[in-house]
Scaffold this motif. Structure first.
Motif, short mmCIF file in Angstrom:
data_model
loop_
_atom_site.label_atom_id
_atom_site.label_comp_id
_atom_site.label_asym_id
_atom_site.label_seq_id
_atom_site.Cartn_x
_atom_site.Cartn_y
_atom_site.Cartn_z
N GLU A 86 35.09 35.04 43.43
CA GLU A 86 34.35 34.42 42.32
C GLU A 86 34.70 35.01 40.97
N SER A 87 35.27 36.22 40.97
CA SER A 87 35.66 36.84 39.70
C SER A 87 36.95 36.27 39.12
N GLY A 88 37.61 35.41 39.86
CA GLY A 88 38.84 34.77 39.38
C GLY A 88 40.11 35.37 39.91
N LEU A 89 40.03 36.29 40.89
CA LEU A 89 41.25 36.91 41.41
C LEU A 89 42.12 35.90 42.17
N GLU A 90 41.49 35.10 43.03
CA GLU A 90 42.27 34.14 43.81
C GLU A 90 42.88 33.06 42.92
N LEU A 138 42.98 46.90 38.75
CA LEU A 138 41.93 47.79 39.24
C LEU A 138 40.76 47.86 38.26
N SER A 139 41.06 47.80 36.97
CA SER A 139 40.00 47.80 35.96
C SER A 139 39.14 46.54 36.06
N GLN A 140 39.76 45.42 36.34
CA GLN A 140 39.01 44.18 36.51
C GLN A 140 38.07 44.26 37.70
N VAL A 141 38.56 44.83 38.79
CA VAL A 141 37.73 44.99 39.98
C VAL A 141 36.59 45.98 39.71
N LEU A 142 36.88 47.06 39.00
CA LEU A 142 35.85 48.06 38.69
C LEU A 142 34.75 47.46 37.84
N THR A 143 35.12 46.65 36.85
CA THR A 143 34.11 46.01 35.99
C THR A 143 33.19 45.12 36.80
N LEU A 144 33.76 44.40 37.76
CA LEU A 144 32.95 43.52 38.60
C LEU A 144 32.01 44.31 39.50
N LEU A 145 32.52 45.35 40.16
CA LEU A 145 31.71 46.09 41.13
C LEU A 145 30.62 46.92 40.46
N VAL A 146 30.91 47.47 39.29
CA VAL A 146 29.89 48.26 38.58
C VAL A 146 28.72 47.38 38.16
N ALA A 147 29.01 46.13 37.84
CA ALA A 147 27.96 45.20 37.42
C ALA A 147 27.20 44.61 38.60
N ALA A 172 53.31 40.08 46.53
CA ALA A 172 52.40 39.46 45.56
C ALA A 172 51.34 40.47 45.14
N PRO A 173 50.74 40.28 43.95
CA PRO A 173 49.63 41.15 43.53
C PRO A 173 48.50 41.10 44.56
N THR A 174 47.98 42.28 44.90
CA THR A 174 47.02 42.36 46.00
C THR A 174 45.94 43.38 45.68
N VAL A 175 44.72 43.04 46.08
CA VAL A 175 43.62 43.99 46.06
C VAL A 175 43.29 44.30 47.52
N CYS A 176 43.41 45.56 47.88
CA CYS A 176 43.17 45.98 49.26
C CYS A 176 41.81 46.68 49.34
N VAL A 177 40.95 46.18 50.21
CA VAL A 177 39.62 46.74 50.44
C VAL A 177 39.61 47.29 51.86
N PHE A 178 39.89 48.59 51.99
CA PHE A 178 40.09 49.21 53.29
C PHE A 178 38.83 49.96 53.71
N LEU A 179 38.25 49.57 54.85
CA LEU A 179 37.08 50.24 55.40
C LEU A 179 37.54 51.44 56.23
N TYR A 180 37.06 52.64 55.85
CA TYR A 180 37.52 53.83 56.55
C TYR A 180 36.39 54.73 57.04
#
Length: 240
Positions: free
Chosen positions: A15-19, A101-110, A40-48
């Motif tokens: 919903e933030s516009g990444l896709e 990464l800054s775009q993702v951080l802005t979304l998650l902090v909010a 391709a540009p990728t955001v990886c969300v790895f559960l550890y």
């Protein structure tokens, strides 16, 4: 529950516009072999890391109702777990990775909690708030450097993302509601006197060893003497 949190995070990032901008959102382990195949540009969300939050363990249970309002099952209270993710950005240049990464951080902090419209499955059925904490990890969670060392890759800028999610309790099917009244069976007096105790086809006769059998209009304590009613007093007459 874990896959439902993954799906909620994927929808949140979408919903933030990444896709729309052509950025993929994956949940793979960012190993060295995996990174070599990325183009391709990728955001990886790895559960550890997965740990139970013992401070939120409850007791008791709840009831599950059907459309008619009848109890169909009983469920134990949910157990809460902390899911810790390592969020990284992958692109051709470090500047592009930092911008992503800054775009993702802005979304998650909010985002303090996962929006209800993004929840699916048991998370949506429970209707509970799912908190999100970006930029930090649990006190007992492994450090990011240890995670990178275990993956065999080179250290990259990353975000720590922690989600506290409920795991639905165990449901046990409840019996159907009682719709019939109490049924009482009687045995004829003559038959009950002829049979021995415990041999009257399930009927049981109460026996009193210290009290004789009562007659008509008598109780078990014998005939009751009825006292005469007190005489009526006239107005102004004193009681003796």
């Amino acid at each position: 529950m874990i896959h439902e949190v993954d799906e909620a995070l994927r929808r949140l990032l979408a919903e933030s516009g990444l896709e729309v901008s052509g950025v993929e959102v994956v949940f793979d382990a960012p190993t060295r072999e995996w990174a070599a195949r990325r183009s391709a540009p990728t955001v990886c969300v790895f559960l550890y890391d997965i740990r139970e939050d013992h401070t939120r363990r409850g007791s008791g249970g709840g009831e599950v109702y059907d459309e008619a309002g009848l109890v169909v099952a009983r469920r134990t209270p949910p157990r809460w777990f902390e899911l810790t993710y390592l969020v990284t950005a992958w692109a051709g240049r470090p500047q592009d990775e930092h911008r992503l990464l800054s775009q993702v951080l802005t979304l998650l902090v909010a985002t303090d909690t996962l929006p209800p419209h993004l929840l699916t499955g048991t998370l949506a059925d429970l209707g509970l708030i799912v908190p999100v904490d970006a930029g930090g990890t649990g006190l007992d969670a492994p450090a990011a450097s240890d995670v990178w060392s275990a993956l065999g890759g080179e250290l990259k800028p990353s975000l720590g993302l922690r989600v506290r999610a409920p795991l639905a309790g165990i449901s046990r099917v409840a019996g159907p509601p009682v719709t019939e009244g109490l049924v009482m069976r009687s045995v004829p007096r003559a038959r009950a006197e002829r049979d021995e105790p415990g041999e009257t086809d399930g009927a049981r006769r109460l026996r009193y060893t210290e009290v004789s059998e009562p007659a008509h209009e008598e109780g078990f304590g014998g005939p009751r003497e009825r006292r005469p009613a007190p005489a009526r007093r006239r107005r102004g007459e004193r009681q003796p």
